[in-house]
Scaffold this active site. Sequence first.
Site, PDB file in Angstrom:
ATOM      1  N   TRP A 181      18.801   4.360 -49.166  1.00 49.04           N
ATOM      2  CA  TRP A 181      18.264   3.281 -48.174  1.00 49.04           C
ATOM      3  C   TRP A 181      19.215   2.457 -47.679  1.00 49.04           C
ATOM      4  CZ3 TRP A 181      18.126  -2.073 -48.633  1.00 49.04           C
ATOM      5  CH2 TRP A 181      17.310  -2.492 -47.510  1.00 49.04           C
ATOM      6  N   GLU A 222      14.888   7.024 -47.959  1.00 49.86           N
ATOM      7  CA  GLU A 222      13.485   6.128 -47.687  1.00 49.86           C
ATOM      8  C   GLU A 222      13.667   5.419 -46.369  1.00 49.86           C
ATOM      9  OE1 GLU A 222      14.128   3.045 -50.495  1.00 49.86           O
ATOM     10  OE2 GLU A 222      12.282   2.160 -50.031  1.00 49.86           O
ATOM     11  N   LYS A 224      11.957   2.382 -43.632  1.00 50.18           N
ATOM     12  CA  LYS A 224      11.168   1.336 -43.588  1.00 50.18           C
ATOM     13  C   LYS A 224      10.970   0.831 -42.072  1.00 50.18           C
ATOM     14  CE  LYS A 224      12.504  -3.317 -45.358  1.00 50.18           C
ATOM     15  NZ  LYS A 224      12.904  -3.955 -46.663  1.00 50.18           N
ATOM     16  N   ASP A 255       8.180   4.275 -49.500  1.00 54.54           N
ATOM     17  CA  ASP A 255       7.858   2.999 -50.178  1.00 54.54           C
ATOM     18  C   ASP A 255       6.443   2.345 -49.600  1.00 54.54           C
ATOM     19  OD1 ASP A 255       7.902  -0.108 -50.611  1.00 54.54           O
ATOM     20  OD2 ASP A 255      10.085   0.420 -51.183  1.00 54.54           O
ATOM     21  N   HIS A 258       6.686  -0.395 -47.012  1.00 57.36           N
ATOM     22  CA  HIS A 258       7.505  -0.019 -45.804  1.00 57.36           C
ATOM     23  C   HIS A 258       6.813   0.484 -44.523  1.00 57.36           C
ATOM     24  CE1 HIS A 258      11.772   0.177 -47.927  1.00 57.36           C
ATOM     25  NE2 HIS A 258      10.805  -1.011 -48.123  1.00 57.36           N
ATOM     26  N   HIS A 282       8.203   4.789 -53.857  1.00 52.27           N
ATOM     27  CA  HIS A 282       8.485   3.408 -54.287  1.00 52.27           C
ATOM     28  C   HIS A 282       7.235   2.602 -54.361  1.00 52.27           C
ATOM     29  CE1 HIS A 282      13.245   2.876 -53.904  1.00 52.27           C
ATOM     30  NE2 HIS A 282      12.896   3.787 -54.651  1.00 52.27           N
ATOM     31  N   ASP A 290       6.463  -6.841 -46.462  1.00 50.46           N
ATOM     32  CA  ASP A 290       7.093  -6.028 -47.501  1.00 50.46           C
ATOM     33  C   ASP A 290       7.668  -6.965 -48.564  1.00 50.46           C
ATOM     34  OD1 ASP A 290       8.630  -4.117 -48.806  1.00 50.46           O
ATOM     35  OD2 ASP A 290      10.286  -4.304 -47.853  1.00 50.46           O
ATOM     36  N   ASP A 292       7.264  -7.026 -51.982  1.00 48.29           N
ATOM     37  CA  ASP A 292       7.413  -6.570 -53.149  1.00 48.29           C
ATOM     38  C   ASP A 292       6.820  -7.404 -54.529  1.00 48.29           C
ATOM     39  OD1 ASP A 292       9.301  -4.186 -52.648  1.00 48.29           O
ATOM     40  OD2 ASP A 292      10.353  -5.671 -51.644  1.00 48.29           O
TER      41      ASP A 292
HETATM   42  C1  RNT Z   1      14.375  -2.088 -49.583  1.00 51.13           C
HETATM   43  C2  RNT Z   1      14.119  -0.854 -50.228  1.00 51.13           C
HETATM   44  C3  RNT Z   1      14.835  -0.400 -51.312  1.00 51.13           C
HETATM   45  C4  RNT Z   1      15.409  -1.563 -52.255  1.00 51.13           C
HETATM   46  C5  RNT Z   1      15.937  -0.876 -53.557  1.00 51.13           C
HETATM   47  C6  RNT Z   1      16.633  -2.117 -54.188  1.00 51.13           C
HETATM   48  O1  RNT Z   1      13.468  -2.409 -48.818  1.00 51.13           O
HETATM   49  O2  RNT Z   1      12.596  -0.713 -50.499  1.00 51.13           O
HETATM   50  O3  RNT Z   1      14.357   0.697 -52.062  1.00 51.13           O
HETATM   51  O4  RNT Z   1      14.079  -2.273 -52.720  1.00 51.13           O
HETATM   52  O5  RNT Z   1      17.071  -0.204 -53.110  1.00 51.13           O
HETATM   53 ZN    ZN Z   2      12.135   0.820 -52.086  1.00 50.01          ZN
END
Ligand code: RNT
Ligand code: ZN
Length: 414
Positions: A181, A222, A224, A255, A258, A282, A290, A292
Amino acid sequence: MTKAYDLAREAFAEWGVNTEAAMTALSKIAISVHCWQGDDVGGFERKSGSSGGGIQATGNHPGRARNPAELRADLDFAYGLIPGKHRLNLHAFYMDTEETPDRDQIELRHFTPWVDWAKDRGIGLDFNPTFFAHAKADDNLTLSHPDQGIRDFWIEHGARCREIAAGFGTALGSQCVINHWVPDGSKDIPVDRMAARERLWASLDAMLAPGHDRKHMLDAVESKLFGIGVEAMTVGSHEFYLGYAIRKQIALCLDMGHFHPTESVADKLSAVALSVQDLLLHVSRPMRWDSDHVILLNDDILAMAQELVFAGLLSRTRIGLDYFDATISRTAAWVIGVRNMQKALLRALLLPQARLKATEGRLDYTARLALTEELKDLPFAAVWAEHCARADCPTGAALILGLERYQAKVATRG
Ligand code: RNT
Ligand code: ZN
């Protein structure tokens, strides 16, 4: 075996569901636990630097792991409260060494204590190059930077990380998933998106060129939608990486934070799985963006788990978690999140799949709706409690007490 489980087993049997088979299936699912929840995505490079890349943990709860040994102790504690055998997802800047290699100089030996620890516990390792929290990433440009020198630096970092991943896989006898990523993007509206994407494509090609045995390591990419600081465009968008993963036949990482908040990431699984062999998740909880947050046992997670089970994708999907909350106990955040993922999977495994699919097959949407709603009342909790008891893991008040005790211990860390 408890009375509650006995009754639950009978209740599920009436629907033709075997609770023993569901628990056995669940115990085979290894979840990749993200190391970065333990220290607020700080890493252990012996240099200072901000987290950068638009990802940031908020909060200052006591007990953050300050070094690799503390992080491993916290992980040991967390794994002890999670039924089953799981994996650890490491980021490159969590190296454990007295040396101070820059990102383009890291080697497997800088991670030896992690490998020894994983070997000792019988835990598989996954990996991530760290393309943020570094002076050469301050513009939120790495592999797509217009400067060839900066691109080369990050290509070398990624290539070295792939070697390390292959080393993990070989040492532990378990395929290491390495997820790429990059934060690359633009705060304001760019005028040459094509050039940026061509550079990212070419850099990825160079980085992924050295061949490694797929048995030992698997590359994933990955995407986003946007991040803080790259609001106008992310170079590695979903379409970009979907195409890239298909062309290169590598894994695609989805993710849950994302995408646009109204998009269902669960819906994407079956769609992309027809073109991409290997998937990485993810699992996260975006709150309006986003953000988290720690994953809950909510509709999004239940839908995700149900898709994995009903679409037959468990065998080619690696489940990783990706969230970080520094306002609560970090170890509790791990334990609660991983257990929620497992609970969601167990629920999906306990559904009368064939019967549900048959109603849809004959277009009986009334029966489908009636069924899905009636099934919500089944005694899932009793099966989960039994699963935990068999793994010597607490539930309910005992779980909460265990989490509190450990948090009280680590709260004294400076
Ligand atoms: C960031 C991505 C990525 C990170 C990690 C720490 O938006 O989600 O996966 O969260 O690599
Ligand atoms: Zn991620």
